[in-house]
Design a protein around this motif. Sequence first.
Motif, PDB file in Angstrom:
ATOM      1  N   ILE A 198       0.854  -1.180   0.000  1.00 39.46           N
ATOM      2  CA  ILE A 198       0.000   0.000   0.000  1.00 39.46           C
ATOM      3  C   ILE A 198       0.887   1.226   0.000  1.00 39.46           C
ATOM      4  N   GLU A 199       0.615   2.123  -0.916  1.00 41.21           N
ATOM      5  CA  GLU A 199       1.358   3.373  -0.975  1.00 41.21           C
ATOM      6  C   GLU A 199       0.661   4.392  -0.087  1.00 41.21           C
ATOM      7  N   ILE A 200       1.342   4.874   0.934  1.00 40.45           N
ATOM      8  CA  ILE A 200       0.777   5.860   1.839  1.00 40.45           C
ATOM      9  C   ILE A 200       1.036   7.236   1.253  1.00 40.45           C
ATOM     10  N   ILE A 201      -0.020   7.955   0.968  1.00 44.35           N
ATOM     11  CA  ILE A 201       0.114   9.275   0.377  1.00 44.35           C
ATOM     12  C   ILE A 201       0.277  10.321   1.466  1.00 44.35           C
ATOM     13  N   ASP A 202      -0.634  10.313   2.437  1.00 41.25           N
ATOM     14  CA  ASP A 202      -0.580  11.280   3.528  1.00 41.25           C
ATOM     15  C   ASP A 202      -1.353  10.707   4.702  1.00 41.25           C
ATOM     16  N   THR A 203      -0.826  10.844   5.882  1.00 40.38           N
ATOM     17  CA  THR A 203      -1.503  10.336   7.066  1.00 40.38           C
ATOM     18  C   THR A 203      -1.427  11.361   8.192  1.00 40.38           C
ATOM     19  N   ILE A 204      -2.357  11.242   9.098  1.00 42.74           N
ATOM     20  CA  ILE A 204      -2.364  12.055  10.306  1.00 42.74           C
ATOM     21  C   ILE A 204      -2.476  11.089  11.474  1.00 42.74           C
ATOM     22  N   ASN A 205      -1.551  11.166  12.406  1.00 46.87           N
ATOM     23  CA  ASN A 205      -1.561  10.277  13.562  1.00 46.87           C
ATOM     24  C   ASN A 205      -2.448  10.872  14.650  1.00 46.87           C
ATOM     25  N   LEU A 206      -3.624  10.308  14.814  1.00 44.82           N
ATOM     26  CA  LEU A 206      -4.548  10.788  15.838  1.00 44.82           C
ATOM     27  C   LEU A 206      -4.332  10.087  17.172  1.00 44.82           C
TER      28      LEU A 206
END
Length: 195
Positions: A62-70
């Motif tokens: 899976i290519e991670i484009i953008d994430t936010i760690n909540l």
Amino acid sequence: MKVKKDYKHFYSSEIFILTVSGLFILFMQSCGTKDHAITQIAFNTIEIPKDFLFGDSQGLPIEIIDTINLEAKGNPPLTTVHDLAFSQDFFLLLDRRQGLLKFDNKGSFLGKIGEMGEGPDEYTMPYAIHLDEKENVVLVADWEKRIVISYDFEGNFISSSQRLPGHPISFYKEDDTVLAVQETLNGTKKSPVRC
């Protein structure tokens, strides 16, 4: 004793079978006349490795484009997310147990909007939200109380609607009007209500 056969019934069922068969053949022949290139465009192929299907793989790449760690330190623990709303500078997350939470775009917790409770400025079962940046207001649909509550972006209570005929489950905007979609327990259909 002679038995007379009823050929009328035999012929009608035979004609029916021949008619259905003929229509099926015509239908199948017309399916082959479509342009093959057009049908190719409509489908995407997703390849899943055989070892993934048998549980031997670590997972699909899976290519991670953008994430936010909540789950960062200082953020409240999330349980069930019901709704999200994004603005240019922050986003709102509606959690089943935590209520309406405000985060910056990097995932840092900024504060809570409203409180869980029975008061006129509190919600008991928040179900959906609508963010209006033009008016600097957020609407919260309370399923249990059957009301819509409005707050400013700092979390201050503005107003509450009268009790709705149905349970509000979502919002949608039609022209410049925000409407609350409702459901009822007895199955009658209620028209959307202006917020």
